[in-house]
Design a protein around this motif. Structure first.
Motif: not given
Length: 344
Positions: A27, A50, A53, A83, A87-88, A91
């Protein structure tokens, strides 16, 4: 601060497992620096990272600093990380193909829960049993072994008896299930069952309205239902069939009534029965000792005249108590449409 400087292991780091540390590091690296790493990972590794995160929450700066220093990357201006699912997803969108991102996020987010087994725990036993009864007993055995015991037991009870017995035999004789078998079962559940369930998971508005009507006082409830009888008689009948009322407590076994009596406010119990028909009074008195029943009758008599709305409120509180006991698993509330409205 120069992140390349030697940094001692912070005490906060002990709260993070190995997978959580890897998740925090990826992250922190973000899309640009993390792409080479993500591209080397397998799908199950990506899903695991994932999921980690997405549940990290806030990561202290000292932990970020230590992880980055250990990874020999200089980073400046990092205070905290956060996290989350969002945001995951952002990303992964910069790293993987859209189809893979969608599959991975659906797998870790789901309608309720981060894994397939979390999702299944939020599916009613009736719906799940209806699907599983067409599957091979060995597949069902694998699934029930992955669910929580209480939920698995309810699903098993809802299966046809002979089929359920066969499933139990498979569960007794099953050795350690290979990981690839579990992955295959998960994929089948995701592609067939959960997809179809999500399409039909919209809640019947009549169920929500029945809960609302349960919370109304008796006069308002009757007024509203009478109005619905004129404008939408089918809807009114459907709502009535879904409502759980004080009279429905009469379907309880004596042992369940005893549990309610032990947990309720005794003045409210006296008020509720004072305004109840004789048949409901017999249900409660029959579940009590002779002495306790006499004391309760004496309390009811000593009250003198009481307002009807007070009795109705007390009855509503007993219903709420029964529902609370049901939520805690001490009383099982069945579908009101069933012939067996409640069992204990």
């Amino acid at each position: 601060m120069n992140m390349m400087a030697s940094v001692g292991e912070p005490p906060e780091l002990k709260r993070y497992s190995g997978i959580q540390r890897a998740a925090a590091l990826l992250l922190a690296l973000g899309q640009e620096h993390g792409i080479p790493i993500w591209q080397q990972l397998k799908d199950d590794e990506i899903k695991e990272l994932s999921a980690s995160i997405s549940s990290l929450g806030r990561v202290p700066a000292v932990v970020v600093e230590y992880l980055l220093s250990q990874f020999s990357v200089e980073v400046s201006g990092v205070a905290t990380l956060h996290g989350s699912y969002e945001t995951t997803e952002r990303l992964l969108e910069g790293v993987l193909a859209p189809e893979r991102v969608k599959d991975i996020m659906e797998d870790i987010r789901g309608p309720s829960g981060r894994t397939m087994w979390d999702k299944l725990s939020n599916v009613s036993e009736g719906v799940l049993a209806g699907y599983l009864k067409t599957e091979h007993p060995q597949t069902v055995a694998v699934i029930l072994q992955k669910l929580k015991p209480d939920h698995s037991a309810r699903v098993l009870a809802a299966l046809p008896r002979d089929f359920g017995t066969e499933v139990v035999m498979r569960m007794l004789n099953t050795e350690t299930v290979q990981k690839d078998v579990i992955i295959q079962v998960e994929q089948t559940l995701r592609s067939e069952f959960m997809t179809n369930l999500s399409r039909s998971a919209k809640r019947d508005p009549h169920e929500a309205m029945a809960e609302l009507f349960n919370a109304l006082d008796r006069a308002t409830e009757e007024e509203m239902l009478s109005a619905l009888d004129e404008r939408a008689p089918d809807a009114a009948e459907r709502i009535r069939s879904l409502m759980f009322t004080f009279e429905d407590l009469g379907n309880l076994l004596p042992s369940a009534i005893q549990l309610i009596v032990r947990n309720c406010n005794k003045r409210e119990l006296a008020l509720a029965l004072k305004g109840a028909p004789e048949v409901m009074r017999r249900v409660f008195f029959g579940a009590m000792t002779e002495r306790a029943a006499k004391l309760l009758r004496d309390d009811m008599a000593s009250m003198g005249p009481v307002r009807a709305r007070e009795c109705e409120a007390a009855q509503a509180n007993l219903v709420a108590l029964a529902k609370d006991l049901g939520d805690r698993g001490e009383i099982v509330l069945n579908d009101p449409k069933s012939d067996d409205a409640m069992i204990y």
